[in-house]
Design a protein around this motif. Structure first.
Motif, PDB file in Angstrom:
ATOM      1  N   CYS A  35     -51.628  72.551 -80.641  1.00 28.93           N
ATOM      2  CA  CYS A  35     -53.048  72.241 -80.842  1.00 28.93           C
ATOM      3  C   CYS A  35     -53.923  73.428 -80.423  1.00 28.93           C
ATOM      4  CB  CYS A  35     -53.464  71.017 -80.028  1.00 28.93           C
ATOM      5  SG  CYS A  35     -52.351  69.609 -80.176  1.00 28.93           S
ATOM      6  N   HIS A  39     -57.441  74.988 -81.745  1.00 27.69           N
ATOM      7  CA  HIS A  39     -58.577  74.360 -81.060  1.00 27.69           C
ATOM      8  C   HIS A  39     -58.673  74.960 -79.661  1.00 27.69           C
ATOM      9  CE1 HIS A  39     -58.925  71.571 -84.383  1.00 27.69           C
ATOM     10  NE2 HIS A  39     -57.679  71.188 -84.236  1.00 27.69           N
ATOM     11  N   GLU A  46     -66.891  71.950 -73.327  1.00 25.33           N
ATOM     12  CA  GLU A  46     -67.276  70.727 -74.029  1.00 25.33           C
ATOM     13  C   GLU A  46     -66.500  70.584 -75.345  1.00 25.33           C
ATOM     14  OE1 GLU A  46     -69.668  72.123 -72.266  1.00 25.33           O
ATOM     15  OE2 GLU A  46     -71.057  70.568 -71.553  1.00 25.33           O
ATOM     16  N   GLY A  49     -63.629  72.854 -80.729  1.00 23.07           N
ATOM     17  CA  GLY A  49     -63.900  73.846 -81.761  1.00 23.07           C
ATOM     18  C   GLY A  49     -62.912  73.812 -82.914  1.00 23.07           C
ATOM     19  N   PHE A  50     -63.236  74.571 -83.946  1.00 28.03           N
ATOM     20  CA  PHE A  50     -62.415  74.643 -85.157  1.00 28.03           C
ATOM     21  C   PHE A  50     -61.844  76.056 -85.299  1.00 28.03           C
ATOM     22  CE2 PHE A  50     -65.021  70.947 -85.752  1.00 28.03           C
ATOM     23  CZ  PHE A  50     -64.118  70.044 -86.291  1.00 28.03           C
ATOM     24  N   ARG A  87     -66.864  66.401 -90.296  1.00 32.00           N
ATOM     25  CA  ARG A  87     -66.525  65.887 -88.975  1.00 32.00           C
ATOM     26  C   ARG A  87     -65.972  64.465 -89.044  1.00 32.00           C
ATOM     27  NH1 ARG A  87     -68.256  67.949 -84.257  1.00 32.00           N
ATOM     28  NH2 ARG A  87     -66.791  66.354 -83.580  1.00 32.00           N
ATOM     29  N   GLN A  90     -67.264  62.141 -84.044  1.00 32.36           N
ATOM     30  CA  GLN A  90     -68.519  62.736 -83.603  1.00 32.36           C
ATOM     31  C   GLN A  90     -69.337  61.648 -82.938  1.00 32.36           C
ATOM     32  OE1 GLN A  90     -70.933  64.763 -86.616  1.00 32.36           O
ATOM     33  NE2 GLN A  90     -71.328  66.339 -85.107  1.00 32.36           N
ATOM     34  N   HIS A  99     -64.553  67.920 -73.295  1.00 29.39           N
ATOM     35  CA  HIS A  99     -63.092  67.882 -73.441  1.00 29.39           C
ATOM     36  C   HIS A  99     -62.397  68.333 -72.163  1.00 29.39           C
ATOM     37  CE1 HIS A  99     -63.419  67.226 -77.797  1.00 29.39           C
ATOM     38  NE2 HIS A  99     -62.198  66.769 -77.666  1.00 29.39           N
ATOM     39  N   HIS A 102     -61.898  65.846 -69.394  1.00 28.91           N
ATOM     40  CA  HIS A 102     -60.906  64.809 -69.703  1.00 28.91           C
ATOM     41  C   HIS A 102     -59.479  65.336 -69.735  1.00 28.91           C
ATOM     42  CE1 HIS A 102     -64.629  62.740 -70.765  1.00 28.91           C
ATOM     43  NE2 HIS A 102     -63.956  61.662 -70.403  1.00 28.91           N
ATOM     44  N   THR A 108     -54.398  62.971 -72.767  1.00 35.54           N
ATOM     45  CA  THR A 108     -53.813  63.816 -73.825  1.00 35.54           C
ATOM     46  C   THR A 108     -54.655  63.709 -75.094  1.00 35.54           C
ATOM     47  OG1 THR A 108     -52.444  62.051 -74.748  1.00 35.54           O
ATOM     48  CG2 THR A 108     -51.489  63.328 -72.928  1.00 35.54           C
ATOM     49  N   CYS A 112     -56.884  59.982 -77.315  1.00 34.38           N
ATOM     50  CA  CYS A 112     -58.195  59.813 -77.938  1.00 34.38           C
ATOM     51  C   CYS A 112     -58.213  60.088 -79.440  1.00 34.38           C
ATOM     52  CB  CYS A 112     -59.215  60.716 -77.252  1.00 34.38           C
ATOM     53  SG  CYS A 112     -59.524  60.250 -75.535  1.00 34.38           S
ATOM     54  N   HIS A 113     -57.141  60.683 -79.986  1.00 39.78           N
ATOM     55  CA  HIS A 113     -57.144  61.007 -81.421  1.00 39.78           C
ATOM     56  C   HIS A 113     -55.935  60.466 -82.174  1.00 39.78           C
ATOM     57  CE1 HIS A 113     -60.701  63.392 -80.905  1.00 39.78           C
ATOM     58  NE2 HIS A 113     -60.122  64.190 -80.029  1.00 39.78           N
TER      59      HIS A 113
HETATM   60  C1  HEC Z   1     -61.152  61.291 -73.606  1.00 37.51           C
HETATM   61  C2  HEC Z   1     -61.010  61.374 -75.032  1.00 37.51           C
HETATM   62  C3  HEC Z   1     -60.643  62.683 -75.702  1.00 37.51           C
HETATM   63  C4  HEC Z   1     -59.587  63.532 -75.415  1.00 37.51           C
HETATM   64  C5  HEC Z   1     -58.569  63.419 -74.285  1.00 37.51           C
HETATM   65  C6  HEC Z   1     -59.589  64.549 -76.444  1.00 37.51           C
HETATM   66  N1  HEC Z   1     -60.636  64.347 -77.301  1.00 37.51           N
HETATM   67 FE1  HEC Z   1     -61.147  65.495 -78.888  1.00 37.51          FE
HETATM   68  N2  HEC Z   1     -62.872  64.417 -79.148  1.00 37.51           N
HETATM   69  C7  HEC Z   1     -63.204  63.288 -78.425  1.00 37.51           C
HETATM   70  C8  HEC Z   1     -64.563  62.882 -78.780  1.00 37.51           C
HETATM   71  C9  HEC Z   1     -65.310  61.685 -78.211  1.00 37.51           C
HETATM   72  C10 HEC Z   1     -65.023  63.818 -79.750  1.00 37.51           C
HETATM   73  C11 HEC Z   1     -66.416  63.892 -80.366  1.00 37.51           C
HETATM   74  C12 HEC Z   1     -67.240  64.775 -79.439  1.00 37.51           C
HETATM   75  C13 HEC Z   1     -68.664  65.002 -79.851  1.00 37.51           C
HETATM   76  O1  HEC Z   1     -69.087  64.625 -80.952  1.00 37.51           O
HETATM   77  O2  HEC Z   1     -69.402  65.614 -79.055  1.00 37.51           O
HETATM   78  C14 HEC Z   1     -63.916  64.765 -79.958  1.00 37.51           C
HETATM   79  C15 HEC Z   1     -63.972  65.853 -80.836  1.00 37.51           C
HETATM   80  C16 HEC Z   1     -62.895  66.706 -81.097  1.00 37.51           C
HETATM   81  C17 HEC Z   1     -62.891  67.791 -82.065  1.00 37.51           C
HETATM   82  C18 HEC Z   1     -64.060  68.215 -82.930  1.00 37.51           C
HETATM   83  C19 HEC Z   1     -64.782  69.425 -82.291  1.00 37.51           C
HETATM   84  C20 HEC Z   1     -65.495  69.047 -81.021  1.00 37.51           C
HETATM   85  O3  HEC Z   1     -65.108  69.590 -79.956  1.00 37.51           O
HETATM   86  O4  HEC Z   1     -66.432  68.235 -81.050  1.00 37.51           O
HETATM   87  C21 HEC Z   1     -61.641  68.367 -82.031  1.00 37.51           C
HETATM   88  C22 HEC Z   1     -61.158  69.535 -82.869  1.00 37.51           C
HETATM   89  C23 HEC Z   1     -60.871  67.664 -81.018  1.00 37.51           C
HETATM   90  N3  HEC Z   1     -61.661  66.661 -80.469  1.00 37.51           N
HETATM   91  C24 HEC Z   1     -59.582  67.976 -80.668  1.00 37.51           C
HETATM   92  C25 HEC Z   1     -58.954  67.544 -79.490  1.00 37.51           C
HETATM   93  C26 HEC Z   1     -57.723  68.097 -78.961  1.00 37.51           C
HETATM   94  C27 HEC Z   1     -56.904  69.221 -79.600  1.00 37.51           C
HETATM   95  C28 HEC Z   1     -57.463  67.435 -77.788  1.00 37.51           C
HETATM   96  C29 HEC Z   1     -56.338  67.679 -76.790  1.00 37.51           C
HETATM   97  C30 HEC Z   1     -56.302  69.020 -76.212  1.00 37.51           C
HETATM   98  C31 HEC Z   1     -58.538  66.460 -77.603  1.00 37.51           C
HETATM   99  N4  HEC Z   1     -59.421  66.560 -78.646  1.00 37.51           N
HETATM  100  C32 HEC Z   1     -58.653  65.566 -76.530  1.00 37.51           C
HETATM  101  C33 HEC Z   1     -62.413  62.651 -77.505  1.00 37.51           C
HETATM  102  C34 HEC Z   1     -61.297  63.213 -76.895  1.00 37.51           C
END
Ligand code: HEC
Ligand code: HEC
Ligand code: HEC
Ligand code: HEC
Ligand code: HEC
Length: 154
Positions: A35, A39, A46, A49-50, A87, A90, A99, A102, A108, A112-113
């Motif tokens: 990942c 990312h 926060e 990213g892409f 997106r 979001q 991020h 958490h 992990t 959340c995904h």
């Molecule tokens: C606690 C829950 C949680 C965890 C753990 C988490 N995410 Fe997310 N993720 C979210 C949420 C909620 C959003 C939407 C955030 C926003 O809109 O500001 C998001 C958005 C994203 C996005 C879109 C870009 C961004 O940052 O807004 C990506 C890519 C992503 N997550 C990848 C990951 C990856 C890879 C991991 C593990 C390393 C991860 N996430 C772990 C909840 C989580």
């Protein structure tokens, strides 16, 4: 006719086929990529990213160059114009979410995904809303005061 067009508009986001390039996590993670290769979670942490199009091109300048999708990718990389990914996850801008907070706490990506590694198309496998955020915070004894997640008078 109008109705059919309406149905199409509804069906497209439903099946997640709205991305400008049909990128598949399943195909790419099977190659052994992690990942974090795409990312980056840049400071302050926060956003995940892409990926940079230049990174994609480290493989695709040689792989599948005959594909119109890869040609679109190559053109974006050359022009330095980031692809406008649709997106999926979001939340509203008035909610604080980091991020890094958490992942440091041990959550992990899959928590959340969902099973991203098995997905050709990313859809909302996991729903995030105030109720679900607060439920996990309660379980993990994380802060649940309104001001933890919102500005005052937002
Ligand atoms: C606690 C829950 C949680 C965890 C753990 C988490 N995410 Fe997310 N993720 C979210 C949420 C909620 C959003 C939407 C955030 C926003 O809109 O500001 C998001 C958005 C994203 C996005 C879109 C870009 C961004 O940052 O807004 C990506 C890519 C992503 N997550 C990848 C990951 C990856 C890879 C991991 C593990 C390393 C991860 N996430 C772990 C909840 C989580
Ligand atoms: C080779 C690069 C690459 C790798 C490796 C990768 N991703 Fe992604 N990811 C992308 C691209 C490109 C998108 C935007 C297109 C899409 O949504 O499918 C994306 C989108 C996402 C999104 C949707 C974010 C949003 O809100 O729109 C999540 C969640 C996500 N990735 C999680 C992960 C997780 C978890 C892993 C590891 C298991 C991972 N990704 C590995 C390139 C990658
Ligand atoms: C480690 C090398 C590698 C990286 C990095 C990589 N890819 Fe790929 N990609 C592949 C391979 C291998 C295939 C499968 C080719 C095949 O089907 O023969 C593929 C297939 C694809 C396809 C399907 C093309 C088609 O028409 O069938 C798309 C679209 C794609 N990649 C987009 C991306 C994007 C966007 C990125 C950056 C986020 C990226 N790739 C990064 C190796 C890579
Ligand atoms: C998987 C469980 C889990 C989920 C889901 C989750 N959180 Fe958290 N969150 C935590 C934990 C645990 C902490 C405490 C981390 C620490 O103290 O180091 C935390 C901390 C936070 C903090 C920092 C609070 C402070 O004052 O330090 C914010 C803000 C936050 N989460 C927002 C959210 C939002 C918004 C969502 C929903 C989109 C969400 N969280 C979903 C487990 C979760
Ligand atoms: C753990 C994080 C968290 C905490 C704590 C939290 N919220 Fe929320 N709140 C959210 C999220 C996430 C949303 C929904 C954002 C979205 O839908 O994208 C939200 C949405 C809202 C909304 C807008 C609802 C709407 O759509 O009209 C209000 C109002 C609100 N919260 C008030 C509060 C109040 C009052 C408290 C304290 C009792 C509180 N929140 C505590 C995360 C939190």
């Amino acid at each position: 006719m109008l109705q059919a067009a309406g149905l199409l508009l509804l069906a497209a986001p439903l099946y997640g086929q709205t991305q400008p390039i049909p990128y598949s996590h399943k195909t790419h993670l099977a190659l052994g990529l992690e990942c974090g290769a795409c990312h980056k979670n840049a400071d302050p942490g926060e956003f995940m990213g892409f990926p940079a199009e230049g990174f994609c091109m480290s493989c695709h300048q040689a792989i599948k160059t005959e594909s119109p999708h890869i040609q679109k990718l190559a053109a974006a990389a050359k022009a330095g114009e980031p692809i406008q990914w649709e997106r999926v996850y979001q939340i509203a801008p008035y909610v604080y979410f980091s991020h890094r907070v958490h992942t440091k706490a041990g959550a992990t990506c899959e928590t959340c995904h969902g099973p991203v590694r098995e997905r050709d198309v990313i859809t909302k496998d996991v729903e995030h809303n105030m109720r679900s955020c607060m439920a996990c915070h309660k379980e993990k004894h994380a802060p649940n005061a309104c001001g933890s997640c919102h500005e005052e008078n937002f």
